[in-house]
Design an enzyme around this catalytic site. Structure first.
Site, PDB file in Angstrom:
ATOM      1  CD  GLU A 232       9.251   7.780   7.323  1.00 32.08           C
ATOM      2  OE1 GLU A 232       9.541   8.402   5.921  1.00 32.08           O
ATOM      3  OE2 GLU A 232      10.710   6.515   7.312  1.00 32.08           O
ATOM      4  CB  CYS A 266       2.204  12.174   3.842  1.00 30.74           C
ATOM      5  SG  CYS A 266       3.014  10.076   4.143  1.00 30.74           S
TER       6      CYS A 266
END
Ligand code: ADP
Length: 508
Positions: A232, A266
């Site tokens: 991720e 993010c």
């Protein structure tokens, strides 16, 4: 060696936490493998009892957890509670409600040519899962993968970020308070050397959340031993505003999505694209909303401090680069006026930003929002996709058909229409990125299954002496040929099918 926990908002040293000795890596793995043989042997119901207690412990300690996250990261308590603590408890709730359905054997169809058998998929824990997590959502990004792996019967070694060691310690304590058996979850404290030593200790699965740079290093090391991974990684998420959108809501949404957690997200609003006809009005709205934000530490503050000095320097570099290329700072402070010994940075809105500026290309991870006009739907899609990342995106329009059309063209792991970021908070939706934003997905039932070997099981009652395709082959070729031609031909010829089938069976 010790890790020093520092309150980023004040610079005050809070605690020293002992780093895990790299010489102990093998002991961690041995303990984990021993615990695995017991933990994986428990029934799902027995395991769920531990998760029920963990949820209770966390619900009772919610305020303590939110305040610790806030102290360790500099984020305001509301950000900690809403965006870090809540999704973590929600994921435990998801496990409690859905793990049985997700990980119980799933019966599947058996084709006619395998007549008489049954087929199902079983889920078998992989073993020791190494979770390496970052500092921006230090609770959620460590605990959600850990909980998902544990639910399937794996044991976990967690290596939290060295930037937020207090939360790493807190996680350890939450599992202890919930009474989890010894070594089912172990926490290794330390930085990249410790992380790297654990990667090389040959776990059975690696779940990594962090930068693209580290993701590539880990993927290379994992390839050496063929260890499966989920990565991720980062994002540079577009936020597209069409002229027909609810502009008041879109501006408030953009400001929240860009500045929550001081922009260290993010999947936030990192590049705003606004239809030209409403561009000046929208920029005014963004400025007004941004100026109304309250910086501080308390429960009523909107924006806390950044989490560590290195990240502030990246933001400074990106803002200066954009300004040098002719960008305009609409609101916020020029980096030359930032207070040197403080991690509080006033949120910034920038216009006239060239598309090749660092702020449009690289992860800035800070409280700065570049706004760019577009003229057509095609141009908006092109601008949004012009990035090496593809984690999340946000599309704003009152025409839902158009919003869905645009969403379909975005190369992105998630898209949110007329809102932003919140796809991550629905544990039923997959989470993960396209392009450099990562490999794999978690959350939802597949987020539990990734930590298991999928085992294909075919069951025959074992009554027949032999199967038609077994030896001897003599005389079977023409019968099989007729059988398959009658079955796979454009129109099924059932007469020929059963005739050849019976002839084959007769040989038994
Ligand atoms: P971020 O800056 O987003 O935290 P990093 O990739 O630097 O991203 O760090 C994420 C996590 O990866 C942290 O826990 C860090 O200690 C760990 N880490 C960094 N480098 C390595 C490495 N070479 N091997 C294993 N873990 C690492």
């Amino acid at each position: 060696m010790v890790l020093v926990a520092v309150n980023p908002a004040t610079g005050e040293r809070i605690e020293e936490i002992e780093e895990t000795d790299i010489g102990k890596v093998q002991t961690f793995y041995e303990n984990s493998r021993r615990a695995f043989s017991r933990w994986s042997g428990l029934s799902l119901d027995e395991r769920l009892g531990y998760f029920r207690r963990l949820k209770k412990v966390m619900a009772e300690a919610m305020d303590e957890i939110a305040k610790t996250v806030s102290l360790d990261t500099g984020k305001v308590p509301t950000d900690a509670l809403v965006s870090d603590v809540m999704p973590t408890i929600e994921s435990i709730e998801f496990v409690l409600k859905h793990v049985k359905k997700s990980l119980s054997p799933q019966k599947v169809k058996t084709p006619l040519l395998l007549f008489g058998k049954t087929s199902c998929v079983e889920y078998m824990p992989r073993g020791v899962v190494l979770v390496i997590s970052p500092w921006n959502y230090p609770l959620q990004l460590a605990m959600v993968p850990a909980v998902s792996a544990l639910a399937g019967g794996n044991t976990v070694i967690l290596k939290p970020s060295e930037v937020t060691p207090l939360v790493g310690k807190l996680i350890e304590s939450l599992f202890q308070r919930a009474g989890f058996p010894e070594h089912v979850l172990q926490v290794a404290h330390g930085g990249k050397e410790v992380g790297s030593a654990f990667v090389n200790g040959k776990p059975d699965y690696i779940f990594f959340t962090g930068s693209v740079k580290t993701g590539k290093i880990i993927q290379k090391a994992a390839a050496e031993h063929l260890i499966p991974t989920t990565l991720e990684l980062g994002g540079k998420d577009p936020f597209i505003v069409f002229a027909d959108a609810n502009l008041e809501r879109a501006a408030k949404g953009a400001v929240w999505a860009a500045f929550t957690n001081c922009g260290q997200v993010c999947m936030s609003a990192e590049r705003i694209f606004v239809e030209k006809s409403v561009f000046p009005e929208f920029v005014e709205r963004l400025k007004e909303e941004t100026r109304s934000l309250v910086l501080g530490q308390g429960e009523d503050a909107d924006i806390g401090s950044m989490t560590f000095p290195g990240q502030k320097e990246i933001v400074r570099e990106h803002v200066l680069d954009a300004l040098a290329r002719g960008a305009k700072l609409e609101t916020g402070e020029h980096p030359d006026r930032w207070t040197e010994d403080s991690l509080f940075v006033k949120p910034m809105v920038m216009t006239n930003v060239p598309l090749d500026a660092k702020i449009m290309k690289e992860e800035t991870f800070g409280p700065v929002l570049p706004v760019v006009p577009f003229e057509t739907e095609e141009e908006a899609v092109k601008l949004a996709n012009d990035t090496e990342y593809g984690l999340n995106a946000s599309v704003w329009s009152n025409d839902l058909e158009r919003a869905r059309r645009v969403a379909a063209k975005l190369v992105s792991g998630a898209v949110v229409i007329n809102d932003a970021v919140i796809s991550v908070a629905n544990p039923h939706l997959p989470f993960g990125g396209a392009k450099n934003s990562g490999i794999g997905r978690y959350h939802g039932k597949d987020g539990l299954r990734i930590f298991c070997h999928e085992k294909a099981l075919v069951i025959d009652r074992g009554r027949l002496k032999r199967e038609v395709q077994w030896y001897p082959y003599k005389g079977t070729y023409p019968l099989f040929l007729r059988l398959f031609q009658s079955y796979f031909g454009e129109r099924k010829n059932w007469f020929a099918f059963f005739q050849s089938f019976l002839r084959l069976m007769k040989r038994n």
